[in-house]
Design an enzyme around this catalytic site. Structure first.
Site, short mmCIF file in Angstrom:
data_model
loop_
_atom_site.label_atom_id
_atom_site.label_comp_id
_atom_site.label_asym_id
_atom_site.label_seq_id
_atom_site.Cartn_x
_atom_site.Cartn_y
_atom_site.Cartn_z
N GLY A 40 0.61 -1.12 0.06
CA GLY A 40 0.02 -0.18 0.04
C GLY A 40 0.72 1.30 0.10
O GLY A 40 0.64 2.21 -0.76
N ASP A 244 16.89 -5.23 -9.14
CA ASP A 244 16.13 -5.50 -7.92
C ASP A 244 14.69 -4.92 -8.38
O ASP A 244 14.22 -3.88 -8.68
CB ASP A 244 16.43 -4.60 -6.57
CG ASP A 244 15.52 -4.52 -5.66
OD1 ASP A 244 14.61 -5.45 -5.43
OD2 ASP A 244 15.95 -4.01 -4.46
N ILE A 246 11.81 -5.66 -6.51
CA ILE A 246 10.84 -5.63 -5.16
C ILE A 246 9.86 -4.84 -5.60
O ILE A 246 8.54 -5.30 -5.29
CB ILE A 246 11.62 -5.04 -4.23
CG1 ILE A 246 12.42 -6.25 -3.56
CG2 ILE A 246 10.49 -4.76 -2.81
CD1 ILE A 246 13.44 -5.94 -2.23
N ALA A 247 9.84 -3.55 -5.79
CA ALA A 247 8.81 -2.76 -6.21
C ALA A 247 8.37 -2.45 -7.29
O ALA A 247 7.48 -1.44 -7.58
CB ALA A 247 9.17 -1.29 -5.49
N ALA A 248 8.47 -3.38 -8.36
CA ALA A 248 8.15 -3.12 -9.68
C ALA A 248 6.72 -3.05 -9.92
O ALA A 248 6.00 -2.28 -10.35
CB ALA A 248 9.02 -4.09 -10.71
N GLY A 249 5.96 -4.13 -9.39
CA GLY A 249 4.61 -4.31 -9.58
C GLY A 249 3.88 -3.04 -8.88
O GLY A 249 2.84 -2.83 -9.24
N ASP A 250 4.32 -2.88 -7.71
CA ASP A 250 3.59 -1.57 -6.96
C ASP A 250 3.80 -0.36 -7.76
O ASP A 250 2.99 0.43 -7.86
CB ASP A 250 4.23 -1.34 -5.43
CG ASP A 250 3.93 -2.74 -4.64
OD1 ASP A 250 2.95 -3.27 -4.96
OD2 ASP A 250 4.79 -2.86 -3.78
#
Length: 311
Positions: A40, A244, A246-250
């Site tokens: 979120g 990295d 980690i936050a690609a989808g977000d």
């Protein structure tokens, strides 16, 4: 472009390792980093950096991280008036391994995130009334997600749902979702169809028949796929040096929400989200990797990708 993100906040404990450990294996010589995360929070920061007017609804714990996160969100230009303080639980925590290849595995202790219960909705119902789009993920209780989505749909608001971690979605909730954003694994789990590299249309058709209006399947380095009743769009991936993911989808979700708050989903909106996610994977960390609007515009200009809408 009023974007309301309702979801999780975590403190990310990240270990950069040569390879992801197998069961029972200890991988030494790791580099440690602590950063701010949670799906979120990541999506709220992404939407704010990429041009949205963002209100973030989350639940923070009884520790020092609550104030750190609130101050961080304010610095990002995010409205924090509806953040809930949970005095009984710690702030959510994520334990993350990131391999040199860019692959990762994550374990999450939800803590205060699970205190965002259906009864808390009255606390922030006003912001739903004022929103152009509501964005949610699956790191908060399912009952809360469903109640918010049904309420938003009745009020004529767009709902973008990113069911990560993957969860089954009942028919009533699915019909309240305007934009369902999933990766290949999530799409397979929710549709009940094994992903085989060449059956995206079958999976997307199944999800559309379940009730959602638009299905977006993110494909990592292979780009993204979108299907609705009018059209099918397949985007190639952007060629970058991924370190990295980690936050690609977000980042993708936050970017897509900003554009779809203003207009219907189309190729241009997907290109914008795809580009933002591509930039994110070239950097370490969750929120530290999320690009700004200027960075995405510059990248799209270099790649000669169309960007006709104004922010």
């Amino acid at each position: 472009m009023k974007v309301v993100v309702i979801g999780s906040s975590n403190i990310d404990m990240v270990a950069q390792v040569s390879h992801l450990p197998a069961p029972g294996e200890t991988v030494g010589d790791a580099n440690f980093m602590q950063s701010l995360g949670g799906k979120g929070a990541n999506q709220a920061v992404a939407a704010a950096r990429l041009g949205g007017f963002v209100t973030f609804v989350t639940s923070l714990g009884n520790d020092m991280y609550a104030d750190i996160l609130k101050n961080h969100f304010k610095k990002e230009g995010i409205t924090t008036d509806y953040i809930i303080d949970d005095v009984n639980h710690p702030t959510g925590t994520a334990l993350i391994f990131v391999a040199d290849s860019g692959e990762n595995c994550i374990a999450v202790a939800p803590g205060a995130n699970y205190s965002l219960l259906p009864g808390s909705i009255t606390h922030f119902s006003k912001v739903i009334d004022e929103a152009d789009i509501i964005v949610m993920q699956a790191e908060i209780p399912y009952e809360t997600i469903k109640k918010i989505a049904l309420s938003a749909k009745k009020k004529g608001k767009k709902v973008l749902f990113n069911p990560a971690p993957a969860c089954l979605i009942d028919e009533e909730l699915m019909k309240a979702i305007d934009i369902l954003v999933v990766n290949e694994l999530e799409a397979s789990f929710i549709s009940g169809i094994d992903y085989t590299d060449n059956n995206l249309e079958e999976i997307a058709e199944t999800l559309l028949k379940a009730g959602t209006s638009n299905v977006v399947i993110t494909l990592g380095s292979q780009g993204a796929y979108m299907k609705n009743a009018k059209e099918t769009i397949q985007l190639p991936g952007c060629k970058v040096n991924a370190i990295d993911t980690i936050a690609a989808g977000d980042t993708f979700c936050g970017a897509l929400a900003v554009v779809c708050a203003k207009k219907e989903i189309d190729r241009e909106a997907l290109n914008f989200a795809n580009t933002a996610a591509a930039i994110a994977v070239t950097r370490s960390g969750a929120q530290p990797s999320i690009p700004t609007l200027d960075e995405v515009k510059h990248f799209m200009l270099e790649k000669e990708l169309a960007l006709s809408f104004n922010f």
